[in-house]
Write an enzyme that holds these catalytic residues in place. Structure first.
Site, PDB file in Angstrom:
ATOM      1  N   SER A 218       0.829  -1.199   0.000  1.00  0.00           N
ATOM      2  CA  SER A 218       0.000   0.000   0.000  1.00  0.00           C
ATOM      3  C   SER A 218       0.869   1.257   0.000  1.00  0.00           C
ATOM      4  O   SER A 218       1.623   1.477  -0.943  1.00  0.00           O
ATOM      5  CB  SER A 218      -0.962  -0.032   1.191  1.00  0.00           C
ATOM      6  OG  SER A 218      -1.934   0.975   1.099  1.00  0.00           O
ATOM      7  N   ASP A 313      -9.947  -4.024  -4.850  1.00  0.00           N
ATOM      8  CA  ASP A 313      -9.174  -2.937  -4.250  1.00  0.00           C
ATOM      9  C   ASP A 313      -9.400  -1.651  -5.036  1.00  0.00           C
ATOM     10  O   ASP A 313      -9.238  -1.645  -6.258  1.00  0.00           O
ATOM     11  CB  ASP A 313      -7.688  -3.312  -4.284  1.00  0.00           C
ATOM     12  CG  ASP A 313      -6.777  -2.277  -3.643  1.00  0.00           C
ATOM     13  OD1 ASP A 313      -7.277  -1.253  -3.148  1.00  0.00           O
ATOM     14  OD2 ASP A 313      -5.555  -2.500  -3.647  1.00  0.00           O
ATOM     15  N   HIS A 343      -7.675  -5.068  -0.785  1.00  0.00           N
ATOM     16  CA  HIS A 343      -6.539  -4.310  -0.255  1.00  0.00           C
ATOM     17  C   HIS A 343      -6.208  -4.833   1.142  1.00  0.00           C
ATOM     18  O   HIS A 343      -7.089  -5.252   1.890  1.00  0.00           O
ATOM     19  CB  HIS A 343      -6.926  -2.832  -0.182  1.00  0.00           C
ATOM     20  CG  HIS A 343      -5.773  -1.911   0.033  1.00  0.00           C
ATOM     21  ND1 HIS A 343      -5.022  -1.418  -1.004  1.00  0.00           N
ATOM     22  CD2 HIS A 343      -5.237  -1.394   1.169  1.00  0.00           C
ATOM     23  CE1 HIS A 343      -4.077  -0.629  -0.529  1.00  0.00           C
ATOM     24  NE2 HIS A 343      -4.185  -0.603   0.796  1.00  0.00           N
TER      25      HIS A 343
END
Length: 374
Positions: A218, A313, A343
């Site tokens: 991320s 995501d 995610h």
């Protein structure tokens, strides 16, 4: 009357199951989860597959992808947790630590886990070195996710332990400075400094300087991409591999996946904006490649990349786009889209099925790429 471990485990499973199927007991589950300990959800995932599927509910299909049912069950449990108030950064950080405890699994026992400091852009940063019992000469410098605002060494401790163990490499997790206390591009400069320091000191860790990779998930994937780019531009030692796990790559543009998965899949649209505004309170810096590496003019000469995206995501499309752009620039790219995942799935590794498969694929790639003298 004696009670066996099996009886206790079975009782916990039935309790969790009953709470999920009885909405009137949601308040009890909220209270229990507010004080969770490591492995709190392990009994839930020890239930038979058929039971877990029923608890998860009807399959969720969006954009041609079907959500992994075990992950869908976790999302249902997460929905019963109190939300972290987005006005309070400290509480948001504590909330993430709580969620990670829910699914961390039993911490792997390694040969050594050492607390140390590494060089940052302006002083020393905390870090943690993971050394498995059997290790090659490879080292991964890892930057945790959390929108540049939340996350720390502890939220990703279980993941780093498992990755070091399964890949047979050393992992150096870096506690870079967070926003809003340290806005962009502080985290990026910290990451660049920490990576180059790790290369300089690789031999001290028992690693090979030519087998040092950079990676993150991320926001950490964003930092890893920035490190790879800036090592080329600043004539610094190149990573042996850049590992970008569902990375955030563009703080300016917007793509269809942001709308498709704006709610309900761990990272929400509101989260993205909250993180962005804390990390880049000055909108003028958002187009800088130090912040949005997808917007870099030239991607040639970058090290090999292992990029993962997730089917559910909101950041999926920008990750897909970056993988394509790197390939077009002649970079050696392995792009894996885990179509059934969301995610944040690296921290969900103890879940069975697709999350574990994604972890195994990553560990295998690191083992293959960073194999060298121990």
């Amino acid at each position: 009357m004696s009670v066996s471990v099996a009886d206790v485990t079975s009782g916990r499973q039935l309790l969790l199951a009953s709470l999920l199927v009885n909405p009137r007991l949601d308040s009890l589950l909220r209270g229990a989860l507010a004080a969770v300990q490591t492995n709190a959800l392990t009994p839930l995932y020890a239930l038979p597959v058929a039971v877990r599927r029923r608890l998860a509910g009807a399959p969720i299909q969006i954009d041609g992808n079907t959500l992994d049912p075990d992950l869908q069950l976790l999302l249902r449990v997460e929905g019963l947790l109190p939300n972290a108030p987005k006005s309070d950064v400290a509480k948001a950080r504590a909330h993430l630590r709580t969620l990670c405890k829910l699914v961390s699994g039993q911490p792997r026992e390694l040969q050594r886990v050492t607390e140390l400091t590494v060089r940052g852009a302006d002083g020393q940063l905390g870090a943690r070195l993971y050394v498995p019992r059997t290790a090659s000469g490879g080292l991964l410098v890892f930057f945790h996710g959390g929108g540049w605002v939340v996350g720390d060494l502890d939220t990703h401790d279980s993941f780093c332990r498992a990755l070091a163990d399964d890949a047979g490499i050393r992992v150096l997790s870096v506690d870079y400075r967070l926003a809003p206390e340290a806005p962009a591009p502080t985290a990026a400069e910290d990451a660049i400094a920490a990576f180059t320091w790790a290369v300089d000191h690789a031999v001290d860790f028992g690693a090979e300087p030519g087998l040092v990779a950079v990676g993150g998930d991320s926001a950490g994937g964003n930092l890893a991409a920035v490190v790879a780019q800036q090592c080329v531009r600043r004539d610094l030692p190149l990573p042996a591999l850049q590992v970008l796990l569902y990375p955030a790559l563009d703080l300016v543009g917007r793509r269809p996946s942001r709308d498709l998965f704006a709610e309900g899949f761990i990272l929400t649209e509101a989260d993205i904006l909250w993180y962005r505004d804390h990390y880049t309170p000055d909108p003028a810096v958002r187009s800088d490649p130090l912040v949005s590496p997808l917007l870099a003019d030239d991607l040639t000469g970058l090290p090999p990349a292992y990029i993962t995206t997730a089917g559910f995501d909101p950041l999926r499309d920008e990750g897909n786009e970056y993988a394509a752009a790197l390939k077009a620039a002649g970079v050696d790219v392995t792009h894996v889209c885990h179509t059934s995942l969301t995610h944040g799935h690296v921290n969900l590794r103890p879940l069975p099925g697709a999350t574990q498969d994604a972890h195994t694929a990553l560990a295998n790639r690191l083992r293959q790429t960073l194999t060298g003298p121990a």
